[in-house]
Design a protein around this motif. Structure first.
Motif, PDB file in Angstrom:
ATOM      1  N   SER A 577       0.851  -1.189   0.000  1.00 51.48           N
ATOM      2  CA  SER A 577       0.000   0.000   0.000  1.00 51.48           C
ATOM      3  C   SER A 577       0.884   1.235   0.000  1.00 51.48           C
ATOM      4  CB  SER A 577      -0.881   0.002   1.242  1.00 51.48           C
ATOM      5  OG  SER A 577      -1.593   1.202   1.316  1.00 51.48           O
ATOM      6  N   ALA A 578       0.725   2.035  -1.061  1.00 55.83           N
ATOM      7  CA  ALA A 578       1.614   3.221  -1.159  1.00 55.83           C
ATOM      8  C   ALA A 578       1.284   4.258  -0.114  1.00 55.83           C
ATOM      9  CB  ALA A 578       1.433   3.823  -2.554  1.00 55.83           C
ATOM     10  N   ALA A 579      -0.007   4.392   0.132  1.00 57.93           N
ATOM     11  CA  ALA A 579      -0.364   5.421   1.127  1.00 57.93           C
ATOM     12  C   ALA A 579       0.087   5.057   2.512  1.00 57.93           C
ATOM     13  CB  ALA A 579      -1.894   5.592   1.112  1.00 57.93           C
ATOM     14  N   ALA A 580      -0.171   3.738   2.813  1.00 58.66           N
ATOM     15  CA  ALA A 580       0.251   3.292   4.161  1.00 58.66           C
ATOM     16  C   ALA A 580       1.751   3.349   4.310  1.00 58.66           C
ATOM     17  CB  ALA A 580      -0.264   1.861   4.393  1.00 58.66           C
ATOM     18  N   GLU A 581       2.409   3.006   3.206  1.00 59.24           N
ATOM     19  CA  GLU A 581       3.889   3.039   3.272  1.00 59.24           C
ATOM     20  C   GLU A 581       4.377   4.460   3.472  1.00 59.24           C
ATOM     21  OE1 GLU A 581       7.650   1.510   0.597  1.00 59.24           O
ATOM     22  OE2 GLU A 581       5.608   1.577  -0.259  1.00 59.24           O
ATOM     23  N   LYS A 582       3.720   5.367   2.770  1.00 53.66           N
ATOM     24  CA  LYS A 582       4.160   6.764   2.914  1.00 53.66           C
ATOM     25  C   LYS A 582       3.990   7.261   4.343  1.00 53.66           C
ATOM     26  CE  LYS A 582       3.318  11.266   0.871  1.00 53.66           C
ATOM     27  NZ  LYS A 582       2.495  12.016  -0.154  1.00 53.66           N
ATOM     28  N   LYS A 583       2.806   6.917   4.914  1.00 55.72           N
ATOM     29  CA  LYS A 583       2.565   7.333   6.308  1.00 55.72           C
ATOM     30  C   LYS A 583       3.544   6.681   7.281  1.00 55.72           C
ATOM     31  CE  LYS A 583      -2.389   8.243   5.732  1.00 55.72           C
ATOM     32  NZ  LYS A 583      -3.771   7.864   6.136  1.00 55.72           N
ATOM     33  N   ALA A 584       3.764   5.362   6.971  1.00 50.01           N
ATOM     34  CA  ALA A 584       4.673   4.648   7.889  1.00 50.01           C
ATOM     35  C   ALA A 584       6.074   5.216   7.832  1.00 50.01           C
ATOM     36  CB  ALA A 584       4.673   3.154   7.510  1.00 50.01           C
TER      37      ALA A 584
END
Length: 835
Positions: A577-584
């Motif tokens: 997940s790109a969004a989750a990865e970005k947030k993480a």
């Protein structure tokens, strides 16, 4: 019955018992006026020249004195001072031979004249009546005047009497043969004598003043009558010449007819007798303010070439007088037994034991007779009881009995025979056919009796003190016994039950006080122990702070590792997940930045606390320099290891990313063998490049580690050197990292070029061989790559911000990785556009 005055006016006098008519021998000096002699080279002044006590000496050896200056102090009525006859220097104060028949010595003051004869300041009184009687008496006492007729009784006592004096008798008889001093004094100084009479008349207020003078002094009688002509109560009484008319008792009896009883003073009869020379001295003392420092002395005898009357300063040695009068220098000159030198007249005088004897206040004549005049003393014979001595005795004594008792030392009998009524006139000895020196026996007996009385008085005082002591001891003994009785009664009372109980309570209270005192002492001794424990506690605190610092460094290193691990864990999730990865990644970057910031803050605070603690407690805590060095070395090593581990984790992360990229590329090009070979070649090249970069990085890290270790070791030795070393290590580390970054960017660019080449080959092959399904996969892969690129860009931005905060080396690496990913993204977009 005629009164005394009527009889005197009619020239009728009373007769006294005894008396003799020796040859007068006054022709030698009677026509010689009084002269002044030259000063002797040395004057000898006995401290005591009178009857009574000697005064305390006021001068010391070497002191300069003036004429008339007091040498002794008169702090007692019976004490008469002596004065300096001339100005000079005190050369000695020592015993010397006295003017006494015994030749005894006494304390004398020796003065060497300076020749200036300088007087002290005097207060001349024109009118003596301006002075009070007390002042006159004090001036007489201060002038040192004593009886100059021979007795030497203090004059201030005689003139300090209560009114009621009937007769003031002036003794001007001068009955002794050879002596003419008073005769010449009356002739030459009648006015001064009259002044003296006026002073005494003012003091004593007598009814009449009688001047008793023998008829062998016509010129003196004339002078006195002329001087006293205007005085109604002054009578010049011309007595017939008879020896001893000049005796006090004999003169009183001759003038007043009163016989002075034995042991009674004339003042009790209302009669006071003063010598005419003493009257003259009083006149000089009161009016001219001159103390008694000189007197007229008749130096006579046929052994002298120039017998005369002289004004002689007191203290002048007899030898000097004889020299001034032409003493005959013959073979027997200094043989006293052959050539007698007599002080006084031939009857009452005594032979001098030495010619160094000085003139004193009672010296009126120095007689130097030839052997023909006065034969030397011969051996006495036995008393023949002729009785002539008794016939001539003016005191009506029994001289022969007195001499017997005197020889036997029967002093009680001598006192019974009124020995002290003897005036030592010498008439008895003069008439004695046996040549017995009766007067000498009487004088010795009188001296011994006086001495015995003094001893008896002392013994009586000692007896009184002894008895008083016994009484005191007896009283003390009784007091002790009484005290013991009271103590015994108290002890008995203490044995009762009630008293015993109270005593026990008192004992318990005393024991409690003792315990409290011991506890206070023990508390006082614990203070050093507490101080020692405080020192140990502070040392333990210092060690704990050092350990905390070390732990903080270790936590910082572990935090970096945990952040890195978090990054690793987040990476796979980002794929899904790109969004989750970005947030993480964003959260991980923030967490890492916060962790680094917190670690840096902890390290700084730990260092500050340690430094402060070191500064405050250094003298006490770091008592052992070795322990501190070890702690600092351990902290530095731990910090270096933490940095090394962080760098290794970053490298492994990059490797994992690279490996992921390789895997994607391998999947993308899985269908084509050429693509595989290209990828393989690219992977090999990349692996080699990374291996080379890793080798360089490890070498740089090792150099950095070595540098840090050396810095740490240097920090132990010197703080200043440590700072320099740290700075140098940081600069070297930064340079090495920059170098690595440049090499990595170069290798990444080469890798990127290689990937582009590989993809171009794959594109060509895909245009020929790849199916639509595979194209779809490639699009998905491109999307994933794009997401990774964005993620990498985001991470790069975050790491850039973190770099601004922490300025760590890891940020730089992340920036490089972001650049690589950005380049990859741009390339992937180009590929999409081309597709």
């Amino acid at each position: 019955m005629e009164s005394v005055i009527e009889r005197i006016k009619k020239q009728k006098f009373f007769k006294f018992a005894g008396g003799i008519h020796p040859p007068e021998q006054k022709f030698l000096t009677v026509d010689k006026p009084i002269k002044t002699i030259t000063l002797a080279k040395e004057l000898i002044l006995p401290v005591k020249q009178h009857i009574g006590k000697a005064g305390d000496i006021l001068v010391q050896v070497g002191q300069k004195v003036l004429k008339g200056q007091a040498l002794t102090k008169n702090d007692n009525p019976m004490c008469v001072p002596v004065h300096a006859p001339t100005s000079g220097t005190i050369t000695a104060i020592k015993p010397s031979t006295m003017a006494h028949p015994s030749g005894m010595t006494d304390l004398c003051i020796f003065i060497t004249p300076d020749g200036f004869d300088t007087w002290i300041k005097r207060d001349i009184v024109e009118d003596f009546k301006s002075l009070s009687k007390a002042d006159i008496v004090d001036k007489i006492a201060a002038a040192g005047i004593s009886g100059m007729g021979g007795a030497g009784f203090p004059t201030n006592i005689k003139v300090n009497t209560t009114p009621g004096i009937k007769f003031l008798i002036i003794n001007a008889a001068e009955c002794e043969p050879y002596i003419t001093s008073d005769d010449l004094l009356m002739r030459e100084r009648s006015a001064a004598i009259f002044n003296g009479l006026s002073i005494l008349n003012h003091l004593l207020e007598p009814e009449n003043i009688l001047i008793g003078i023998e008829d062998n002094k016509p010129q003196a009688i004339k002078a006195l009558k002329a001087a006293t002509n205007d005085s109604k109560n002054i009578h010049v009484c011309v007595l017939p010449t008879k020896y001893p008319t000049g005796g006090e008792k004999q003169l009183i009896q001759a003038l007043t007819g009163q016989e002075v009883p034995s042991g009674v003073l004339p003042v009790s009869l209302g009669v006071i007798v003063q010598n005419v020379a003493t009257v003259f001295a009083i006149s000089e003392a009161i009016i001219d303010d001159k103390p008694l420092i000189r007197r007229v002395v008749t130096v006579t005898g046929q052994a002298l070439k120039k017998p005369q009357n002289l004004w002689v300063p007191l203290g002048t040695p007899i030898s000097h007088l004889l020299e001034q009068c032409g003493f005959s220098q013959n073979s027997s000159e200094h043989d006293i037994t052959q050539q007698r030198i007599i002080m006084g007249g031939p009857l009452m005088g005594f032979t001098l034991p030495s010619l160094d004897v000085p003139v004193v206040k009672t010296t009126n004549c120095i007689l130097a007779p030839t052997v023909a005049e006065i034969s030397p003393a011969t051996k006495e014979l036995e008393c023949i009881r002729c009785g002539q001595c008794a016939e001539v005795c003016p005191s009506s004594l029994l001289p022969q009995e007195l001499q017997w008792h005197a020889k036997a030392k029967e002093y009680d009998q001598l006192e019974k025979l009124n020995l002290f009524d003897c005036i030592d006139c010498g008439a008895c000895a003069y008439v004695c056919p046996s040549q017995i020196p009766l007067v000498q026996y009487y004088r010795v007996a009188k001296a011994e009796i006086r001495q015995n009385k003094v001893q008896e008085a002392q013994a009586e005082k000692a007896k009184i003190r002894f008895e008083a002591r016994n009484i005191r001891l007896e009283k003390e003994k009784l007091a002790r016994e009484e005290k013991h009785k009271k103590a015994m009664a108290a002890r008995k009372a203490a044995t009762s039950p009630e008293q015993a109980k109270s005593n026990n309570s008192a004992v318990a209270a005393a024991l409690a006080r003792v315990k409290a005192k011991k506890a206070a002492q023990a508390t006082a001794t614990d203070v050093p122990v507490a101080e020692e424990a405080d020192v140990k506690t502070r040392a333990a605190q210092a060690i704990a702070r050092a350990k905390a610092k070390k732990t903080a460094a270790a936590n910082a290193a572990s935090a970096e590792q945990s952040v890195d691990k978090t990054d690793e864990n987040i990476a796979p999730e980002q794929v899904s997940s790109a969004a989750a990865e970005k947030k993480a990644r964003t959260a991980a970057a923030v967490a890492r930045a916060k962790a680094k910031k917190a670690a840096a803050a902890n390290a700084a605070s730990a260092e500050q606390s340690v430094d402060k603690t070191d500064e405050n407690i250094a003298p006490e805590q770091v008592s052992s320099a070795a322990a501190e060095k070890k702690a600092r070395t351990a902290a530095a090593v731990a910090k270096a290891k933490a940095k090394k581990a962080a760098a290794a984790n970053a490298a492994s992360a990059e490797q994992s990313v690279d490996k992921t990229d390789e895997n994607i590329a391998a999947e993308q090009v899985s269908s084509a063998a050429a693509e595989k070979k290209a990828r393989t070649a690219a992977a090999v090249a990349k692996a080699k490049a990374k291996k080379a970069a890793a080798v360089k990085a490890s070498s740089a890290e090792q150099s950095v580690d070595k540098t840090e270790e050396s810095i740490a070791s240097e920090q132990v030795s010197s703080a200043a050197a440590q700072k320099k070393a740290r700075t140098a290590a940081a600069v070297a580390k930064a340079k090495a990292k920059k170098k690595i970054e440049r090499e990595e960017s170069k290798s990444a660019q080469e890798e990127l070029d290689l990937v582009i080449d590989t993809k171009s080959v794959a594109k060509t092959s895909k245009q020929v061989e790849i199916s639509p399904a595979e194209l779809k996969k490639q699009k998905v892969a491109a999307a994933v790559a794009k997401a990774k690129a964005k993620k990498a860009a985001t991470a790069a931005n975050q790491e850039t911000e973190a770099k601004k905060v922490s300025l760590s080396d890891t940020d730089k690496k992340a920036k490089i990785a972001a650049a690589i990913s950005k380049a990859k993204t741009a390339r992937a977009e180009k590929n999409k556009e081309s597709e």
